[in-house]
Write a protein that holds these residues in place. Sequence first.
Motif, PDB file in Angstrom:
ATOM      1  N   ILE A 104       0.937  -1.173  -0.138  1.00  0.00           N
ATOM      2  CA  ILE A 104       0.162   0.112   0.005  1.00  0.00           C
ATOM      3  C   ILE A 104       0.821   1.086   0.140  1.00  0.00           C
ATOM      4  O   ILE A 104       1.795   1.566   0.794  1.00  0.00           O
ATOM      5  CB  ILE A 104      -0.748  -0.083   1.206  1.00  0.00           C
ATOM      6  CG1 ILE A 104      -1.833  -0.980   1.254  1.00  0.00           C
ATOM      7  CG2 ILE A 104      -1.744   1.362   1.360  1.00  0.00           C
ATOM      8  CD1 ILE A 104      -2.751  -1.442   2.303  1.00  0.00           C
ATOM      9  N   ILE A 105       0.936   1.831  -1.088  1.00  0.00           N
ATOM     10  CA  ILE A 105       1.733   3.023  -1.067  1.00  0.00           C
ATOM     11  C   ILE A 105       1.163   4.435  -0.756  1.00  0.00           C
ATOM     12  O   ILE A 105       1.957   5.456  -0.764  1.00  0.00           O
ATOM     13  CB  ILE A 105       2.549   2.975  -2.727  1.00  0.00           C
ATOM     14  CG1 ILE A 105       1.563   3.328  -3.705  1.00  0.00           C
ATOM     15  CG2 ILE A 105       3.533   1.822  -2.748  1.00  0.00           C
ATOM     16  CD1 ILE A 105       2.159   3.532  -5.250  1.00  0.00           C
ATOM     17  N   LEU A 106      -0.088   4.447  -0.793  1.00  0.00           N
ATOM     18  CA  LEU A 106      -0.860   5.661  -0.417  1.00  0.00           C
ATOM     19  C   LEU A 106      -1.884   5.296   0.391  1.00  0.00           C
ATOM     20  O   LEU A 106      -3.032   4.577  -0.103  1.00  0.00           O
ATOM     21  CB  LEU A 106      -1.053   6.451  -1.645  1.00  0.00           C
ATOM     22  CG  LEU A 106      -1.445   7.895  -1.481  1.00  0.00           C
ATOM     23  CD1 LEU A 106      -0.846   8.799  -0.961  1.00  0.00           C
ATOM     24  CD2 LEU A 106      -2.075   8.412  -2.696  1.00  0.00           C
ATOM     25  N   ASP A 107      -2.111   6.246   1.428  1.00  0.00           N
ATOM     26  CA  ASP A 107      -3.434   5.985   2.010  1.00  0.00           C
ATOM     27  C   ASP A 107      -4.048   7.266   2.428  1.00  0.00           C
ATOM     28  O   ASP A 107      -3.609   7.980   3.288  1.00  0.00           O
ATOM     29  CB  ASP A 107      -3.191   5.362   3.601  1.00  0.00           C
ATOM     30  CG  ASP A 107      -4.623   4.996   4.417  1.00  0.00           C
ATOM     31  OD1 ASP A 107      -5.479   5.229   3.972  1.00  0.00           O
ATOM     32  OD2 ASP A 107      -4.258   4.412   5.454  1.00  0.00           O
ATOM     33  N   LEU A 108      -4.970   7.496   1.435  1.00  0.00           N
ATOM     34  CA  LEU A 108      -5.613   9.009   1.488  1.00  0.00           C
ATOM     35  C   LEU A 108      -6.999   9.045   2.162  1.00  0.00           C
ATOM     36  O   LEU A 108      -7.836   8.075   2.230  1.00  0.00           O
ATOM     37  CB  LEU A 108      -6.048   9.536  -0.024  1.00  0.00           C
ATOM     38  CG  LEU A 108      -5.115  10.130  -1.078  1.00  0.00           C
ATOM     39  CD1 LEU A 108      -5.943  10.351  -2.070  1.00  0.00           C
ATOM     40  CD2 LEU A 108      -4.674  11.400  -0.429  1.00  0.00           C
ATOM     41  N   GLN A 109      -7.041  10.026   3.272  1.00  0.00           N
ATOM     42  CA  GLN A 109      -8.413  10.214   3.915  1.00  0.00           C
ATOM     43  C   GLN A 109      -8.368  11.698   4.287  1.00  0.00           C
ATOM     44  O   GLN A 109      -7.475  12.527   4.507  1.00  0.00           O
ATOM     45  CB  GLN A 109      -8.424   9.294   5.197  1.00  0.00           C
ATOM     46  CG  GLN A 109      -7.249   8.920   6.143  1.00  0.00           C
ATOM     47  CD  GLN A 109      -7.173   8.047   6.935  1.00  0.00           C
ATOM     48  OE1 GLN A 109      -8.409   7.688   7.499  1.00  0.00           O
ATOM     49  NE2 GLN A 109      -6.166   7.091   7.028  1.00  0.00           N
TER      50      GLN A 109
END
Lengths: 264, 304
Positions: A227-232
């Motif tokens: 998982i290279i990006l976790d947007l929230q």
Amino acid sequence: MLSLRGVSKRFRLDGGWERPALQGVDLFLAEGDFATVIGPNGAGKSTLLNVVAGTLRPEEGQIWLDGRELSHWPEHRRARWIARVFQDPLRGTAAHLTVEENLALAWARGRRRGLRRAVGARERRRFQEWLEQLNLGLEHRLKQPVGLLSGGQRQALALVMAAATRPRLLLLDEHTAALDPTASRQVMELTCRLVAEHRLTVLMVTHNMEQALEVGNRTLMMHEGRIILDLQGEARRRMGVEELVASFARLRGERLVEDRLLLG
Amino acid sequence: MSSTLVLGILEQGLVYGIMALGVYLTFRVLNFPDLTVDGSFTLGGAIAAAMIVAGHRPAVATLVAVLGGLAAGAATGLLHTRLRVSGLLAGILTMTALYSVNLRVMGRSNVPLLRRETLITQVESLWASPWTTLLFLLVAGLAVKLLLDWFLQTEYGLAIQATGDNPAMIRSLGVDTDQAVLVGLALSNGLVALSGALVAQYQGFADVGMGIGMIVAGLASVILGQALVRVRGVFFGTLAALVGSILYRAAAGLALRMGLAPGDLKLITALVVVAALAVPRTLEWAGQLRRQARPRSERGGEYA
């Protein structure tokens, strides 16, 4: 709620080669999270769902749901809390059984299946009510084999079957990708309605970047089993599709540099 | 045809029909090509005959025969689900092993039941009429059919149906499909053994070769029945198996009267199954040829 700790999965290829599908994935989903998962083919999105559902066993790492470790549980035991809709509408329903029989199978999720009649008058009324709320015209077709329904109707039915018993976690694996645009939109609307109604926690794989940003409250980007990006939150609200694509290219670049440094 | 011949065909159709119901359960419901049948049918006959000769009550002997069939089916199920042996091979292994078991159970290759009390002689002594045996077998066949209908509509039965239809889907709904296959195979072979036990008592002997070709006869019955009863659902599926079994015995009886040797029957049966499998495919193929042969304009006219 759901947490993955250092989960790795490798696929064995001919000649002893191994291709890593998941590389030490850590993920935590809070109660009520609706996370969309994007990434190129082979990034490990489906493997991630398969590992959570129990269809595949990871070589390393742990999978926890509600304080229970599920890592060694077979798929059918996890199904009590984890529901799933597949990409192929044919996979989510039993074609030779009727609509009401399929619903009865879903209604018994997680319970001991005994010698009670599966579809009695009470069940039939309950299923009728469910289907009336959907407005798909299925409420008059309870006694028809599912094989006679269209792809969109079958997928809607599969979705109802997955959500009906309020699972703790709902896994959606590109479940609108195989449908025509109209059916795809309808099934997506239904998804959002059911998720809101039952306040479900969701992990949804999609190829549609707009959908990935619009639907739910989190967006996870995967590449080469990580998982290279976790947007929230605010960052996700401000993110547009083009920017998302650009950040993917940038992150992938950094990864390549990192790998090169490691190798060098 | 004489009335005794018709009577015999109906009786045989019903008593072998219970075996066809077992075959319907594996082939049609579970979608599992189970070849245990040849062995478990004989096992049922062997256990029933050996126990009756040993002085046990026929009802008890029949019950134990059913238990033997359950165990035989479970053996095939375990080979398939635990050791991951292919379904066909698992059935063949159990069937082969059962040949030795059956010989051990009987002690020799043939056990006659002459002048012994059997279920058939018991009901005949209750009511002396040429129709007694038929009536008994009709009640037995229908009872098994209705029980199977009921079971397949229960929560667990429906899970077994779904296992044959879409195993990935039913696993995702929390069903252990390995267990469902195991239970289905055990029940199916229990029915087959019941049929074998009743056949031994009906014909008055058990023979180590009585099960040879039984699976193909069962398949022929199921296919013939479904060609006639074309309604979907379990109720009509099991009805078709019983009707098909009677049709099959009628065809066999007719073939014998036309002068065929009993030994030729298995060849005829195999040909019947081949024909039944070939007809739909040939029709499809012929239909494609016809569609290709006609020009496009003519094809459009069909719907105008």
